[in-house]
Design an enzyme around this catalytic site. Structure first.
Site, mmCIF file in Angstrom:
data_model
loop_
_atom_site.group_PDB
_atom_site.id
_atom_site.type_symbol
_atom_site.label_atom_id
_atom_site.label_comp_id
_atom_site.label_asym_id
_atom_site.label_seq_id
_atom_site.Cartn_x
_atom_site.Cartn_y
_atom_site.Cartn_z
ATOM 1 C CE LYS A 125 -4.467 -1.654 1.216
ATOM 2 N NZ LYS A 125 -5.735 -1.506 1.891
ATOM 3 C CE LYS A 207 -7.664 -8.847 -3.219
ATOM 4 N NZ LYS A 207 -8.150 -8.890 -1.888
ATOM 5 C CE LYS A 210 -14.356 -3.901 -0.208
ATOM 6 N NZ LYS A 210 -13.115 -3.967 0.514
HETATM 7 P P1 ATP Z 1 -9.364 -3.386 -1.606
HETATM 8 O O1 ATP Z 1 -9.353 -3.330 -3.107
HETATM 9 O O2 ATP Z 1 -9.888 -2.137 -0.941
HETATM 10 O O3 ATP Z 1 -8.113 -3.931 -1.012
HETATM 11 P P2 ATP Z 1 -10.670 -5.948 -1.660
HETATM 12 O O4 ATP Z 1 -11.803 -6.088 -2.617
HETATM 13 O O5 ATP Z 1 -9.373 -6.535 -2.052
HETATM 14 O O6 ATP Z 1 -10.512 -4.432 -1.254
HETATM 15 P P3 ATP Z 1 -10.752 -6.493 1.178
HETATM 16 O O7 ATP Z 1 -11.544 -5.428 1.866
HETATM 17 O O8 ATP Z 1 -9.266 -6.465 1.255
HETATM 18 O O9 ATP Z 1 -11.216 -6.583 -0.353
HETATM 19 O O10 ATP Z 1 -11.253 -7.893 1.668
HETATM 20 C C1 ATP Z 1 -12.482 -8.164 2.259
HETATM 21 C C2 ATP Z 1 -12.666 -9.655 2.330
HETATM 22 O O11 ATP Z 1 -12.952 -10.168 1.034
HETATM 23 C C3 ATP Z 1 -11.430 -10.402 2.821
HETATM 24 O O12 ATP Z 1 -11.823 -11.445 3.680
HETATM 25 C C4 ATP Z 1 -10.811 -10.934 1.563
HETATM 26 O O13 ATP Z 1 -10.071 -12.108 1.767
HETATM 27 C C5 ATP Z 1 -12.039 -11.187 0.703
HETATM 28 N N1 ATP Z 1 -11.732 -11.033 -0.715
HETATM 29 C C6 ATP Z 1 -11.406 -9.877 -1.333
HETATM 30 N N2 ATP Z 1 -11.204 -10.071 -2.634
HETATM 31 C C7 ATP Z 1 -11.389 -11.397 -2.852
HETATM 32 C C8 ATP Z 1 -11.303 -12.225 -3.994
HETATM 33 N N3 ATP Z 1 -11.003 -11.726 -5.170
HETATM 34 N N4 ATP Z 1 -11.551 -13.543 -3.850
HETATM 35 C C9 ATP Z 1 -11.882 -14.063 -2.665
HETATM 36 N N5 ATP Z 1 -11.977 -13.333 -1.546
HETATM 37 C C10 ATP Z 1 -11.729 -12.019 -1.622
#
Ligand code: ATP
Ligand code: LTN
Length: 344
Positions: A125, A207, A210
């Site tokens: 980050k 992955k 968001k």
């Molecule tokens: P950001 O982009 O803000 O980092 P993110 O979409 O990667 O957000 P997080 O808020 O980091 O999501 O994660 C929230 C939950 O969703 C966590 O438990 C994470 O493991 C799960 N998660 C996020 N993205 C995925 C994915 N692509 N596949 C499976 N689980 C996910």
């Protein structure tokens, strides 16, 4: 004769406690839903579940206030629509329970600079937000440790990206318990049954996330059916034109994972269903299955999101109960560290 108290029989042994949280940092994706939320919902009967929106964590990355409020409100309503049941579980906003920030400060003083410097999320980050490498981004893991330790959680469902933070939580707790006396339960990770890692539809080596700028790679739980269908139809696949799970087939593997999560079918069944059929058919089927799976969630969301009084009553009730549990742990910590109480 000793009378056995029925509440102590094995069948009524206290349920193990689960704590987990998600940041309201954007629109909730199908990855968030399949990787985390859908599993949370299924844990609610077996465990004593405490869930939070980790909004304090979210400001480690700069947020526009109106957008931040909107994301938090949307995420709260959407998680209820996904099936979090506040009659069974607690579900609140982290910022509504001040003990989180209070314990985080204390834990900061029991966490080493070197430990925080080794966190890969901090390194990632810092690169991504080079213009705002704030102290909160650095101490993010001790706030996360406070979230978990306040509730004496036995188990913490987290994705692979958070296991390093959980390990640090265990180290901080063990250190504190050793310095004083047993205060915190040492939490264990809980591996989710399904949806381990859902990948971007446009770059299946990355992955689904968001904060991805490429919205075509990402299905949002609140996407309209036609947008979901369009995104699946454009999903990157390969040139083999055969639906099977295998190496070098990241795109198809990902679509099979998604299809499996929403239909309950295993890889073999999926391969049989699409044997001799092209990718076009398969992508349409995945899209339709996702649309159907999300439909009732979107319908409930439409209802809940309009009812602010309902949302507020849910989070207030949960925050009140959560604060009671959290304050018990916080008081213990303050006393052990040696803070002078207001009432002697
Ligand atoms: P950001 O982009 O803000 O980092 P993110 O979409 O990667 O957000 P997080 O808020 O980091 O999501 O994660 C929230 C939950 O969703 C966590 O438990 C994470 O493991 C799960 N998660 C996020 N993205 C995925 C994915 N692509 N596949 C499976 N689980 C996910
Ligand atoms: N850091 C996590 C969200 C989070 C969390 C927690 C998860 C904050 N506090 C406590 C589990 C337990 C994330 O960004 N996925």
């Amino acid at each position: 004769m000793e009378i056995t108290n029925p509440t102590t029989t094995n069948s009524e042994a206290p349920k193990k406690r689960i704590f987990s949280a998600i940041q309201p940092s954007g629109n909730i994706t199908l990855g968030n839903y399949l990787g985390a939320l859908k599993n949370w919902i299924s844990l609610q009967d077996e465990f004593d579940c405490i869930f939070a929106l980790a909004d304090l964590h979210t400001i480690t990355v700069r947020q526009e206030p109106a957008q931040f409020r909107k994301h938090a409100l949307e995420a709260y309503a959407l998680l209820l629509a996904c099936g979090i049941d506040v009659k069974k579980s607690l579900f609140f906003l982290q910022s509504h329970v001040p003990a989180h920030a209070q314990l985080a400060w204390v834990l900061d003083c029991y966490t080493q600079f070197g430990e925080l410097s080794r966190m890969t999320q901090f390194k990632d980050k810092s690169k991504k937000h080079a213009d705002n490498i704030n102290a909160g981004l650095f101490t993010y893991p001790s706030l996360m440790a406070a979230d978990i330790l306040l509730y004496q959680a036995d188990l913490v469902p987290v994705g692979a990206d958070q296991t390093q933070h959980l390990e640090l939580t265990r180290n901080i707790a063990t250190r504190f318990n050793g310095l004083y006396s047993p205060t915190f339960k040492i939490p264990e990770g809980y591996t989710m049954k399904q949806g381990g890692k859902i990948m971007s539809l446009q770059d299946p080596t990355k992955k689904m996330s968001k904060s991805d700028e490429n919205v075509n790679g990402c299905i949002y739980v609140l996407d309209k059916p036609e947008d979901i269908m369009r995104k699946f139809k454009r999903a990157i696949t390969d040139s083999e034109a055969c639906v099977h799970y295998g190496e070098g087939k990241d795109g198809i593997n990902n679509l099979m994972d998604i299809y499996s999560c929403v239909t309950g079918k295993n890889y073999q069944e999926i391969e049989a269903e699409f044997s001799g059929r092209g990718y076009g058919d398969f992508k349409t089927a995945v899209g339709e299955a996702v649309v159907e799976h999300l439909r009732p969630i979107q319908e409930r969301y439409a209802k809940y999101s309009k009812d602010k009084a309902f949302l507020q009553s849910c989070w207030n009730e949960s925050a009140e109960k959560a604060a009671r549990i959290a304050n018990r742990t916080l008081s213990k910590v303050m006393r052990k560290v040696g803070f002078l109480p207001r009432e002697l």
